[in-house]
Enzyme design. Structure first.
Site, short mmCIF file in Angstrom:
data_model
loop_
_atom_site.label_atom_id
_atom_site.label_comp_id
_atom_site.label_asym_id
_atom_site.label_seq_id
_atom_site.Cartn_x
_atom_site.Cartn_y
_atom_site.Cartn_z
N SER A 1 2.91 -1.96 10.36
CA SER A 1 4.63 -2.63 10.58
C SER A 1 4.56 -3.43 10.89
O SER A 1 5.61 -3.79 11.08
CB SER A 1 4.04 -2.17 13.20
OG SER A 1 3.84 -0.30 12.70
N GLY B 1 2.07 2.47 11.32
CA GLY B 1 2.99 3.29 10.78
C GLY B 1 3.85 3.96 11.84
O GLY B 1 3.92 4.85 12.23
N HIS C 1 -9.46 1.05 4.81
CA HIS C 1 -8.42 1.72 5.21
C HIS C 1 -8.74 2.65 6.48
O HIS C 1 -9.09 2.72 6.19
CB HIS C 1 -7.45 1.89 4.10
CG HIS C 1 -6.71 2.02 4.67
ND1 HIS C 1 -5.60 2.80 5.64
CD2 HIS C 1 -5.72 1.04 4.64
CE1 HIS C 1 -4.17 2.91 6.33
NE2 HIS C 1 -4.34 1.61 5.08
N ASN D 1 0.66 -1.34 0.00
CA ASN D 1 -0.27 0.20 0.05
C ASN D 1 1.58 1.07 -0.05
O ASN D 1 1.64 1.42 0.65
CB ASN D 1 -1.22 -0.08 1.06
CG ASN D 1 -1.54 0.90 1.57
OD1 ASN D 1 -2.09 1.89 0.30
ND2 ASN D 1 -2.41 1.38 2.62
N TRP D 2 1.06 1.86 -0.81
CA TRP D 2 1.72 2.63 -1.59
C TRP D 2 1.24 4.53 -1.09
O TRP D 2 2.13 5.35 -1.14
CB TRP D 2 2.66 2.95 -2.89
CG TRP D 2 3.50 1.90 -3.00
CD1 TRP D 2 4.19 1.56 -2.51
CD2 TRP D 2 3.44 1.25 -4.87
NE1 TRP D 2 4.98 -0.08 -3.12
CE2 TRP D 2 4.47 0.09 -3.98
CE3 TRP D 2 2.94 1.85 -5.44
CZ2 TRP D 2 4.96 -0.27 -5.44
CZ3 TRP D 2 3.30 0.98 -6.56
CH2 TRP D 2 4.34 -0.12 -6.58
N LYS D 3 0.14 4.05 -0.19
CA LYS D 3 -1.19 5.41 -0.60
C LYS D 3 -0.28 6.61 -0.50
O LYS D 3 -0.53 6.70 -2.36
CB LYS D 3 -0.16 5.59 1.47
CG LYS D 3 -0.55 4.37 2.29
CD LYS D 3 -0.39 4.52 3.74
CE LYS D 3 -0.51 3.50 4.08
NZ LYS D 3 -0.47 3.99 5.78
N GLY E 1 2.63 -0.62 4.84
CA GLY E 1 2.66 0.33 4.15
C GLY E 1 3.87 0.20 4.02
O GLY E 1 4.70 0.99 2.52
N GLY E 2 4.93 1.90 4.71
CA GLY E 2 5.94 1.83 5.12
C GLY E 2 7.40 1.01 4.55
O GLY E 2 7.88 1.43 3.90
P1 PGA Z 1 2.41 0.80 7.58
O1 PGA Z 1 1.01 0.49 7.14
O2 PGA Z 1 3.04 -0.94 7.40
O3 PGA Z 1 2.94 1.37 7.69
O4 PGA Z 1 1.94 0.43 9.30
C1 PGA Z 1 -0.13 -0.38 7.17
C2 PGA Z 1 -1.16 0.00 6.94
O5 PGA Z 1 -2.05 1.23 6.17
O6 PGA Z 1 -1.58 -0.45 5.45
#
Ligand code: PGA
Length: 249
Positions: free
Chosen positions: A207, A172, A91, A10-12, A228-229
């Protein structure tokens, strides 16, 4: 039968990471694991054309054929027309930034399925809810909203979808639940879905990184991850994908 693991990036609201479209990219389809990329709307077509299995980060909840006066939105049909196969629904950043409710998210799932998209539905409790011992209650409510809307349409009862358990306080932050907590919550979710005609995968998100991927993806009932990150760093993402492949061996 173990389910094929699924790892989704998920590159947001970030650009496509450098090298992600290269021939040897870890974001490409590969054997032993389903790998998906969720780029920003502006990059959907580029990713599809580059051969990634691509999903949109959101889509409108109403009839997928709706057009017209909805500035800034994309219908699920439009998402499908970009060549996407998947869409994220609910999300927690959409719940937070756009006030998306359980009902709106359930409607997104219905619209996605009607447009031939596979929804990945994000669920999970806030830190406050966790501290109040309400994790299971929240998850039950979030899942029920989706199942109720599917049960109301005969054509959707056997639809296939995916859930991603993402505790909001873990997104995150570098914090994760303990392996025992993840195991219990995933077992709880699988139980809620039991008896339904869906080979539903339950991903873990929040995370997930190269350090904890091995341990988390090995937990029974964890069928992959929403990242995500760490998905913005292709080498780190590669290690998570490799851990997923090993996890079901
Ligand atoms: P994260 O995000 O891995 O940065 O915690 C996960 C997500 O929001 O899908």
């Amino acid at each position: 039968m173990p389910r094929t693991p699924l790892i989704a990036a998920n590159w947001k609201m970030n650009s496509v990471p450098e090298g992600a479209l290269a021939p040897d990219s870890s974001f490409r389809p590969q054997s032993g694991v389903d790998v998906l990329a969720f780029p920003a709307a502006s990059d959907l077509r580029t990713c599809v054309e580059a051969g990634l299995t691509t999903g949109a980060q959101c889509g409108r909840p109403d009839d997928p054929a709706t057009k017209g006066a909805h500035t800034g939105d994309m219908s699920m049909t439009m998402v499908r027309e970009t060549g996407c196969q998947y869409v994220l629904c609910g999300h927690s950043e959409r719940r937070r930034d756009h006030g998306e409710t359980d009902a709106a998210i359930a409607a997104q799932v219905r619209a996605a399925l009607a447009a031939n998209l596979h929804p990945i539905v994000c669920i999970g409790e806030t830190e406050e809810e966790r501290n109040a011992g309400q994790t299971q209650e929240v998850i039950r409510r979030q899942i029920k909203a989706v199942l109720d809307i599917l049960d109301a349409a005969a054509s959707l009862q056997a639809a296939s979808l995916t859930f991603a358990y993402e505790p909001r306080w873990a997104i995150g932050t570098g914090k994760t639940p303990t392996p025992t907590e993840i195991k219990e919550t995933h077992a709880f979710i699988h139980d809620l879905l039991q008896g339904r005609q869906r080979d539903t995968r339950i991903l873990y998100g929040g995370s997930l990184n190269e350090q904890n991927a091995e341990e988390i993806l090995d937990i029974p009932g964890v069928d992959g991850g929403l990242v995500g990150g760490a998905s913005l760093k292709p080498e780190e993402f590669r290690k998570i994908v490799e851990a997923a492949v090993r996890s079901k061996k």
